[in-house]
Design a protein around this motif. Structure first.
Motif, PDB file in Angstrom:
ATOM      1  N   ASP A 372       0.838  -1.205   0.000  1.00 58.58           N
ATOM      2  CA  ASP A 372       0.000   0.000   0.000  1.00 58.58           C
ATOM      3  C   ASP A 372       0.866   1.246   0.000  1.00 58.58           C
ATOM      4  N   SER A 375       2.692   1.723  -3.410  1.00 60.04           N
ATOM      5  CA  SER A 375       1.784   2.212  -4.441  1.00 60.04           C
ATOM      6  C   SER A 375       1.524   3.708  -4.292  1.00 60.04           C
ATOM      7  N   THR A 376       1.294   4.146  -3.058  1.00 56.37           N
ATOM      8  CA  THR A 376       0.999   5.565  -2.822  1.00 56.37           C
ATOM      9  C   THR A 376       2.218   6.433  -3.095  1.00 56.37           C
ATOM     10  N   PHE A 392      -5.870   9.064  -2.345  1.00 51.43           N
ATOM     11  CA  PHE A 392      -5.420   7.712  -2.011  1.00 51.43           C
ATOM     12  C   PHE A 392      -6.105   7.317  -0.704  1.00 51.43           C
ATOM     13  N   ARG A 394      -6.777   4.193   2.311  1.00 54.59           N
ATOM     14  CA  ARG A 394      -6.349   2.915   2.885  1.00 54.59           C
ATOM     15  C   ARG A 394      -7.129   2.639   4.163  1.00 54.59           C
ATOM     16  N   THR A 405      -5.213  10.230   1.748  1.00 57.94           N
ATOM     17  CA  THR A 405      -4.221  11.231   1.364  1.00 57.94           C
ATOM     18  C   THR A 405      -4.723  11.962   0.130  1.00 57.94           C
ATOM     19  N   ARG A 447       0.369  17.657   0.325  1.00 60.19           N
ATOM     20  CA  ARG A 447      -0.486  16.531   0.675  1.00 60.19           C
ATOM     21  C   ARG A 447      -1.192  16.762   2.005  1.00 60.19           C
ATOM     22  N   HIS A 449      -2.913  14.606   4.751  1.00 59.87           N
ATOM     23  CA  HIS A 449      -3.082  13.239   5.242  1.00 59.87           C
ATOM     24  C   HIS A 449      -4.190  13.248   6.295  1.00 59.87           C
TER      25      HIS A 449
END
Length: 502
Positions: A372, A375-376, A392, A394, A405, A447, A449
């Protein structure tokens, strides 16, 4: 000081005089007029009475002082407490007061050397330095007065917090010793896990004990039986700290693993050797935040998971300030990305990935799986210098939270947008609350989060594609709408050129 002792008739009781001297060290007596000295003397007498009358581990009282009863008045409610000196007392009580919506306007916290006899009565009071037994005396004043009927509830809550603090401090060394037990069980888990994962788990557990973790609770669980008859239950006598009350566990009595929700059952019997995540339960000690859970699987010689050793606590500021690439478990995830993507030191992409990785919140780096995270990170690398908005998502392995994110151009970042996104995510995932962290790299994108905290096991089924469209809509600006209109009217090349000219 002489004026204060005169008000107290301090010569008649040397204990009270010594108590007043210690208390007054935390007060600027030269700023007090006569009325202020009278008020201070009344406070000292009231606090000394609390200390003198205490017979158990702690004494707490909450009051709205009156001139007639207490000899002084205050703007807000007063909270007073006395217990053996320990770390986290002031932090924990202050956080509890904030939980009640109370702003603290004054804190006085002298630590004194107090000697008591076998019955608990105060024999003498002296300086804290060199004393065999030190006690903490706490006086808080908040900015407003609570209704009288609310005072008993606040008093009970403060007492509960102080008991939790004492429990954690008293059993700190026992919990630290249990980490060694976790290490021993991790070291013999090679029947199921490869040597590198075992080594990283052991290194991580050692890292916890290097002032990187505040130990709050410990407990062990056993998984006896096989197949559909395999059970989960607390190991009797294993609880420490805030987990010492084993009757409070959902597994105080054996329960079939097959009765657990699928996600929890799979995490219990499968997955990595060590799991690190956030709990849904807030700490009452030190910081009022969700606690950090560390669980190590117990594996038998056949490679079967037959139990779990569990820690609850808080990562320290030292842990959060360390470079991610130096932290066991986390550094392994970075190495996995580099190896999987064939990135080598010195290259642009290698340095960019390290920068992106280090900008992630530590909690996300601990909790996210290797794939994971890879990939991000690689998707974010692909967005460098591109003015795109991307989402993104999860879900937490334990079903307690959702990590989201949002990558976006840094000039789009604003408090207004952050609030819109928080509200959107909270609504879509039926969240109880949303925490956020903002990261900036050397180049775009920035970003957000977000961590959406949900009732355990109740993550709703959300279309991530639809959610991303909603995120894009929330992040759109007037300039975006103008650019789209110009492209529609004049075509893509001329439309974008006109938008840039504007």
């Amino acid at each position: 000081m002489a004026a204060l002792l005169a008000r107290l008739n301090g010569g008649e009781d040397p204990r009270l005089a010594a108590f007043a001297r210690s208390f007054a060290r935390r007060v600027r007596l030269d700023h007090h007029e006569d009325a202020g000295i009278d008020r201070l003397a009344a406070q000292v007498v009231g606090l000394f009475r609390l200390v003198e009358e205490r017979r158990g581990e702690l004494g707490v009282r909450v009051l709205n002082p009156t001139q007639e009863r207490d000899g002084y008045t205050t703007q807000g409610t007063v909270i007073e407490a006395n217990t053996d000196d320990a770390p986290f007392l002031i932090d924990s009580v202050s956080e509890e007061l904030r939980r009640h919506g109370l702003d603290v306007r004054l804190v006085l916290h002298p630590v004194m050397g107090i000697e008591r006899d076998q019955s608990g009565a105060v024999v003498s009071v002296g300086p804290a330095r060199g004393a065999l037994h030190r006690e903490s005396v706490m006086h808080f004043e908040v900015e407003r007065r609570l209704p009288e009927e609310m005072l008993p509830e606040l008093e009970a809550d403060v007492a509960r917090v102080l008991r939790d603090v004492r429990l954690c401090v008293r059993e700190f060394h026992a919990m630290a010793d249990r980490v060694q037990r976790m290490i021993e069980f991790a070291e013999v888990a090679t029947a199921r896990y490869d040597k590198q994962e075992v080594a990283e788990t052991v290194a991580f557990l050692h890292w916890l004990t290097a002032d990187n973790y505040v130990f709050l609770g410990y407990r062990e669980y056993a998984f006896p039986g096989e197949g559909d008859d395999q059970m989960v239950q607390v190991v009797p006598g294993s609880g420490l700290g805030i987990l010492s009350d084993e009757n409070a566990s959902n597994f105080s009595q054996p329960k079939k693993l097959s009765e657990l929700r699928p996600g929890l059952r799979e995490r219990t019997l499968d997955g990595p050797l060590v799991v690190v995540s956030k709990t849904n339960r807030e700490s009452t000690v030190h910081r009022r935040v969700k606690m950090d859970y560390v669980g190590v699987k117990r594996v038998d010689g056949d490679g079967r998971v037959v139990g779990e050793l569990r820690l609850l606590g808080l990562f320290t500021s030292k842990a959060y300030s360390e470079p991610a690439r130096d932290i066991p478990l986390v550094r392994r995830k970075l190495e996995h990305i580099m190896e999987s993507e064939d990135l080598f030191p010195g290259s642009h992409d290698y340095k960019a990935v390290v920068s992106i990785f280090e900008s992630f919140p530590k909690d996300e780096l601990f909790a996210a799986g290797e794939e994971d995270l890879r990939s991000t990170v690689m998707a974010l690398l692909g967005l460098e210098e591109k003015r795109h908005v991307q989402l993104f998502v999860r879900p937490d392995l334990q079903g307690r939270s959702v990590s989201a994110t949002v990558a976006l151009p840094r000039d789009r970042v604003s408090t207004e947008l952050r609030v819109r996104l928080q509200s959107l995510l909270e609504e879509r995932f039926n969240g109880e609350s949303v925490d956020y962290h903002l990261s900036f790299g050397e180049t775009d994108p920035a970003r957000f989060h977000f961590t959406v905290l949900v009732p355990e096991g109740q993550i709703p089924d959300v279309s991530y594609a639809e959610l991303e469209r909603e995120v894009l809509a929330a992040a759109r600006t007037w300039d975006d709408a103008l650019s789209d209109a110009l492209v529609l009217r004049y075509g893509e090349v001329q439309g974008h050129a006109l938008a840039r000219r504007y």
